[in-house]
Motif scaffolding. Structure first.
Motif, PDB file in Angstrom:
ATOM      1  N   UNK A  72       0.837  -1.209   0.000  1.00 30.26           N
ATOM      2  CA  UNK A  72       0.000   0.000   0.000  1.00 30.26           C
ATOM      3  C   UNK A  72       0.866   1.251   0.000  1.00 30.26           C
ATOM      4  N   UNK A  73       1.967   1.241   0.749  1.00 29.72           N
ATOM      5  CA  UNK A  73       2.860   2.397   0.758  1.00 29.72           C
ATOM      6  C   UNK A  73       3.522   2.613  -0.603  1.00 29.72           C
ATOM      7  N   UNK A  74       3.881   1.538  -1.283  1.00 34.68           N
ATOM      8  CA  UNK A  74       4.473   1.682  -2.610  1.00 34.68           C
ATOM      9  C   UNK A  74       3.466   2.256  -3.618  1.00 34.68           C
ATOM     10  N   UNK A  75       2.226   1.807  -3.536  1.00 36.55           N
ATOM     11  CA  UNK A  75       1.202   2.367  -4.424  1.00 36.55           C
ATOM     12  C   UNK A  75       0.988   3.851  -4.097  1.00 36.55           C
ATOM     13  N   UNK A  76       0.975   4.186  -2.818  1.00 37.61           N
ATOM     14  CA  UNK A  76       0.816   5.582  -2.408  1.00 37.61           C
ATOM     15  C   UNK A  76       1.993   6.432  -2.872  1.00 37.61           C
ATOM     16  N   UNK A  77       3.194   5.899  -2.779  1.00 39.57           N
ATOM     17  CA  UNK A  77       4.359   6.645  -3.256  1.00 39.57           C
ATOM     18  C   UNK A  77       4.325   6.828  -4.770  1.00 39.57           C
ATOM     19  N   UNK A  78       3.848   5.836  -5.485  1.00 35.14           N
ATOM     20  CA  UNK A  78       3.700   5.974  -6.933  1.00 35.14           C
ATOM     21  C   UNK A  78       2.712   7.073  -7.292  1.00 35.14           C
ATOM     22  N   UNK A  79       1.597   7.133  -6.584  1.00 33.25           N
ATOM     23  CA  UNK A  79       0.632   8.203  -6.824  1.00 33.25           C
ATOM     24  C   UNK A  79       1.200   9.566  -6.435  1.00 33.25           C
ATOM     25  N   UNK A  80       2.020   9.585  -5.384  1.00 29.72           N
ATOM     26  CA  UNK A  80       2.672  10.833  -4.974  1.00 29.72           C
ATOM     27  C   UNK A  80       3.620  11.314  -6.057  1.00 29.72           C
ATOM     28  N   UNK A  81       4.325  10.396  -6.687  1.00 28.93           N
ATOM     29  CA  UNK A  81       5.225  10.789  -7.782  1.00 28.93           C
ATOM     30  C   UNK A  81       4.437  11.416  -8.926  1.00 28.93           C
ATOM     31  N   UNK A  82       3.263  10.922  -9.168  1.00 32.81           N
ATOM     32  CA  UNK A  82       2.438  11.456 -10.257  1.00 32.81           C
ATOM     33  C   UNK A  82       1.847  12.809  -9.928  1.00 32.81           C
ATOM     34  N   UNK A  83       1.243  12.930  -8.757  1.00 35.57           N
ATOM     35  CA  UNK A  83       0.431  14.110  -8.468  1.00 35.57           C
ATOM     36  C   UNK A  83       1.113  15.152  -7.602  1.00 35.57           C
TER      37      UNK A  83
END
Length: 187
Positions: A72-83
């Motif tokens: 879940x943290x990796x998915x959240x970090x990926x979204x953080x990189x995008x937005x």
């Protein structure tokens, strides 16, 4: 084109594709995608069941909660990189650390698949830099000429300061480079 037409109408898919291309170019898109893709197998495999005929193999371990949190943290970090690409370096370093932690915690990093994807995404995020804005070239007429040897008073120095002239340099650097053939001569 008729006189009533304001221009060529573009298909809405073309407009959306161009908009997405522009959006994708302004952020570490591939870094976020790989990081999110790495988080999914890390979070999924500890809760997955493999059915071989009548036999069910459960992949669950005692660290299933840890695997879920890392995924879940990796998915959240990926979204953080995008937005929120301003924190791309932090998100990239955190993704690399979580990928490394997933090796002992989450079934060898989601059977190495999630580990490699998250590691690649984190490295791409750390190394990504925004592009330089394209500067519009000004016409030669709009450029302000710089005169060497002009008095300081002509360059809008307060009246109470001393006026001084700089020595005139009669060197045209472009001509000197062409005459030298690109070599620099001391002297």
């Amino acid at each position: 084109m008729s006189p009533e037409s304001t221009g060529q109408n573009e298909h809405y898919l073309t407009v959306m594709r161009r908009g997405f291309r522009t959006w994708r170019g302004d952020r570490p898109f591939w870094a976020g995608l790989f990081t999110m893709a790495g988080g999914l197998p890390i979070a999924y495999f500890p809760y997955a069941n493999l059915h071989l005929g009548n036999v069910t193999l459960a992949m669950s371990t005692t660290a299933g909660a840890g695997s879920l949190i890392i995924g879940v943290l990796l998915v959240t970090l990926g979204l953080t990189m995008w937005f929120h690409s301003i924190v791309r370096v932090f998100a990239g370093v955190a993704a690399i650390l979580l990928a490394l932690i997933s090796i002992p915690v989450a079934n060898i990093g989601g059977f190495v698949i999630g580990f490699l994807l998250a590691l690649l995404g984190g490295a791409l995020s750390v190394s990504w830099a925004p592009g330089e804005p394209v500067a519009e070239e000004a016409d030669d007429e709009e450029q302000v000429p710089v005169t060497v040897g002009a008095p300081v008073a002509a360059q809008e120095v307060p009246d109470d300061g001393p006026t001084q002239t700089f020595p005139q340099q009669a060197v045209d650097f472009d001509k000197q480079v062409q005459a030298d053939g690109g070599r620099h001569r001391a002297g």
